[in-house]
Scaffold this active site. Structure first.
Site, PDB file in Angstrom:
ATOM      1  N   ARG A 113       0.879  -1.179   0.000  1.00 34.55           N
ATOM      2  CA  ARG A 113       0.000   0.000   0.000  1.00 34.55           C
ATOM      3  C   ARG A 113       0.913   1.224   0.000  1.00 34.55           C
ATOM      4  O   ARG A 113       1.689   1.431   0.939  1.00 34.55           O
ATOM      5  CB  ARG A 113      -0.920   0.017   1.216  1.00 34.55           C
ATOM      6  CG  ARG A 113      -1.627   1.362   1.369  1.00 34.55           C
ATOM      7  CD  ARG A 113      -2.747   1.349   2.375  1.00 34.55           C
ATOM      8  NE  ARG A 113      -3.912   0.665   1.858  1.00 34.55           N
ATOM      9  CZ  ARG A 113      -5.170   0.866   2.270  1.00 34.55           C
ATOM     10  NH1 ARG A 113      -5.420   1.769   3.207  1.00 34.55           N
ATOM     11  NH2 ARG A 113      -6.174   0.199   1.753  1.00 34.55           N
ATOM     12  N   HIS A 140      -7.092   0.462  -6.717  1.00 37.09           N
ATOM     13  CA  HIS A 140      -7.410  -0.303  -5.496  1.00 37.09           C
ATOM     14  C   HIS A 140      -8.095  -1.613  -5.925  1.00 37.09           C
ATOM     15  O   HIS A 140      -9.258  -1.867  -5.584  1.00 37.09           O
ATOM     16  CB  HIS A 140      -8.300   0.509  -4.568  1.00 37.09           C
ATOM     17  CG  HIS A 140      -8.302   0.031  -3.142  1.00 37.09           C
ATOM     18  ND1 HIS A 140      -7.540  -1.040  -2.700  1.00 37.09           N
ATOM     19  CD2 HIS A 140      -8.968   0.484  -2.035  1.00 37.09           C
ATOM     20  CE1 HIS A 140      -7.746  -1.223  -1.417  1.00 37.09           C
ATOM     21  NE2 HIS A 140      -8.603  -0.327  -0.982  1.00 37.09           N
ATOM     22  N   GLN A 143      -9.849  -3.985  -3.375  1.00 39.62           N
ATOM     23  CA  GLN A 143     -11.194  -3.545  -3.001  1.00 39.62           C
ATOM     24  C   GLN A 143     -12.210  -3.968  -4.052  1.00 39.62           C
ATOM     25  O   GLN A 143     -13.303  -4.464  -3.737  1.00 39.62           O
ATOM     26  CB  GLN A 143     -11.199  -2.013  -2.848  1.00 39.62           C
ATOM     27  CG  GLN A 143     -12.548  -1.433  -2.512  1.00 39.62           C
ATOM     28  CD  GLN A 143     -13.009  -1.814  -1.123  1.00 39.62           C
ATOM     29  OE1 GLN A 143     -12.300  -1.613  -0.146  1.00 39.62           O
ATOM     30  NE2 GLN A 143     -14.204  -2.355  -1.015  1.00 39.62           N
ATOM     31  N   ASP A 224     -17.378   6.587  -2.235  1.00 44.55           N
ATOM     32  CA  ASP A 224     -16.049   6.575  -1.599  1.00 44.55           C
ATOM     33  C   ASP A 224     -15.833   7.955  -0.997  1.00 44.55           C
ATOM     34  O   ASP A 224     -16.596   8.903  -1.269  1.00 44.55           O
ATOM     35  CB  ASP A 224     -14.952   6.240  -2.627  1.00 44.55           C
ATOM     36  CG  ASP A 224     -13.565   6.118  -1.983  1.00 44.55           C
ATOM     37  OD1 ASP A 224     -13.476   5.975  -0.747  1.00 44.55           O
ATOM     38  OD2 ASP A 224     -12.552   6.169  -2.727  1.00 44.55           O
ATOM     39  N   CYS A 264     -16.602   1.624   0.093  1.00 44.49           N
ATOM     40  CA  CYS A 264     -15.391   0.864   0.421  1.00 44.49           C
ATOM     41  C   CYS A 264     -14.942   1.102   1.856  1.00 44.49           C
ATOM     42  O   CYS A 264     -14.197   0.305   2.406  1.00 44.49           O
ATOM     43  CB  CYS A 264     -14.275   1.204  -0.550  1.00 44.49           C
ATOM     44  SG  CYS A 264     -13.853   2.952  -0.580  1.00 44.49           S
ATOM     45  N   ARG A 292     -13.700  -8.406   1.875  1.00 44.08           N
ATOM     46  CA  ARG A 292     -12.288  -8.181   1.556  1.00 44.08           C
ATOM     47  C   ARG A 292     -11.475  -9.444   1.858  1.00 44.08           C
ATOM     48  O   ARG A 292     -10.638  -9.874   1.059  1.00 44.08           O
ATOM     49  CB  ARG A 292     -11.751  -6.995   2.387  1.00 44.08           C
ATOM     50  CG  ARG A 292     -12.351  -5.633   2.043  1.00 44.08           C
ATOM     51  CD  ARG A 292     -11.904  -5.164   0.672  1.00 44.08           C
ATOM     52  NE  ARG A 292     -10.478  -5.133   0.542  1.00 44.08           N
ATOM     53  CZ  ARG A 292      -9.704  -4.120   0.920  1.00 44.08           C
ATOM     54  NH1 ARG A 292     -10.237  -3.031   1.428  1.00 44.08           N
ATOM     55  NH2 ARG A 292      -8.384  -4.179   0.763  1.00 44.08           N
TER      56      ARG A 292
END
Ligand code: CP
Ligand code: NVA
Length: 306
Positions: A113, A140, A143, A224, A264, A292
């Site tokens: 990340r 991402h 996700q 988001d 998310c 996830r």
């Protein structure tokens, strides 16, 4: 690992990576989601990562991604090694190349990340093990796997290719990965963003500035944050531009009957989503957060043991 080519020569087998998610074919993505559903039904039924180690490098904060990867690896029988940049020699000038070479001698895969996508690409190019994206400024995909899995669960009788998802808000990393992976799955994705915050058309899906146009006929409406990690300097301008792009009950009413709300997370109730929707009967957001782990376990099995 080695593989033989038609001439009979022995060639090194290239590691599988998951940098943008577009490494997956439609068939691979479909199989991966099916496997994730199996793993969710029986989370400890198999241990394909027994004796394997996976490094997880977090250069940005995380709640869900860290929990789901760390615990998911453990459920698969593997050993997660959490790496913080300030504890590594990377922070004192050791090169990405040397870091990749050393990690390749100790662990079986690297999750990252970070901000720059180039860091992932360099680790993948210099190392000899799979590298997977746990969020970058542009992507991402971890996700997006959970998002597609949540759609599968919410609409079990309809293939993803018969569903529409509307993303309402900033044209950011999450929006891009939804368009890219949704496109692989055949999902119809529409993105509504204010001028100046639109996602590039090349990511696929439709674009509009009108949230109600985007949600028309949609089976899922997705939010988001308005201020992503790294965008803090422009927070005030973003909040002003994105204010008409909040997901509330009225916007959900404009979607298809039975439409679900997705996010998310982390959420900012009152900004990009109302508390009524976030904790209401039409959301699948908390299932999505759990998914996830299941989706990423299927990904790790694919990358490491597939
Ligand atoms: N959705 C998501 O990636 O959450 P975290 O930032 O908490 O990992
Ligand atoms: N777009 C957000 C996603 C957080 C999970 C960010 O990059 O901060």
């Amino acid at each position: 690992m080695q593989a033989s080519c038609p001439s009979g020569a022995i060639l090194p087998r290239l590691p599988r990576h998951f940098l943008t998610g577009t490494e997956l074919s439609g068939a691979q993505l479909d199989a991966l989601l099916n496997r994730a559903l199996e793993m969710k039904a029986q989370p400890r039924a198999s241990r394909p990562l027994e004796g394997r180690s996976v490094a997880l490098l977090f250069e940005k904060p995380s709640t869900r991604t860290r929990l789901s990867y760390e615990i998911g690896i453990s459920e698969l029988g593997g050993y997660p090694v959490l790496l913080r940049p300030d504890e590594m020699q990377l922070s004192r000038g050791e090169s990405v190349r040397d870091t990749a070479l050393v990690l390749s001698r100790h662990v079986d895969a690297i999750g990252v990340r970070t901000g720059p996508d180039a860091l992932l690409a360099e680790l993948a190019a210099e190392g000899s093990i799979p590298v997977f994206n746990m969020l970058t400024a542009l992507h991402h995909p971890s996700q997006a796997l959970a998002d597609l899995l949540t759609l599968r669960e919410a609409f079990p009788d309809r293939p993803l290719a018969e569903l529409k998802l509307a993303y309402v808000g900033d044209g950011n990393n999450v929006a891009r990965s939804l368009c890219l992976l949704g496109g692989i799955a055949g999902l119809d994705v529409a993105v509504a963003s204010p001028p100046g915050y639109a996602l590039e058309p090349e990511a696929g899906g439709a674009r509009t500035t009108d949230p109600f146009e985007a949600v028309a006929g949609a089976h899922a409406v997705y939010a988001d944050v308005w201020v992503s990690m790294g965008d803090e300097a422009t927070a005030d301008a973003r909040r002003a531009a994105l204010a008409p792009y909040r997901i509330d009950d009225a916007l959900l009413d404009g979607a298809a009957p039975g439409a679900i709300a997705l996010h998310c997370l982390p959420a900012h109730p009152g900004e990009e989503i109302t508390a009524e929707v976030l904790y209401g009967s039409r959301q699948r957001i908390w299932d999505q957060a759990e998914n996830r782990r299941h989706a990423q376990k299927a990904l790790l099995e694919f990358l490491l043991a597939g």
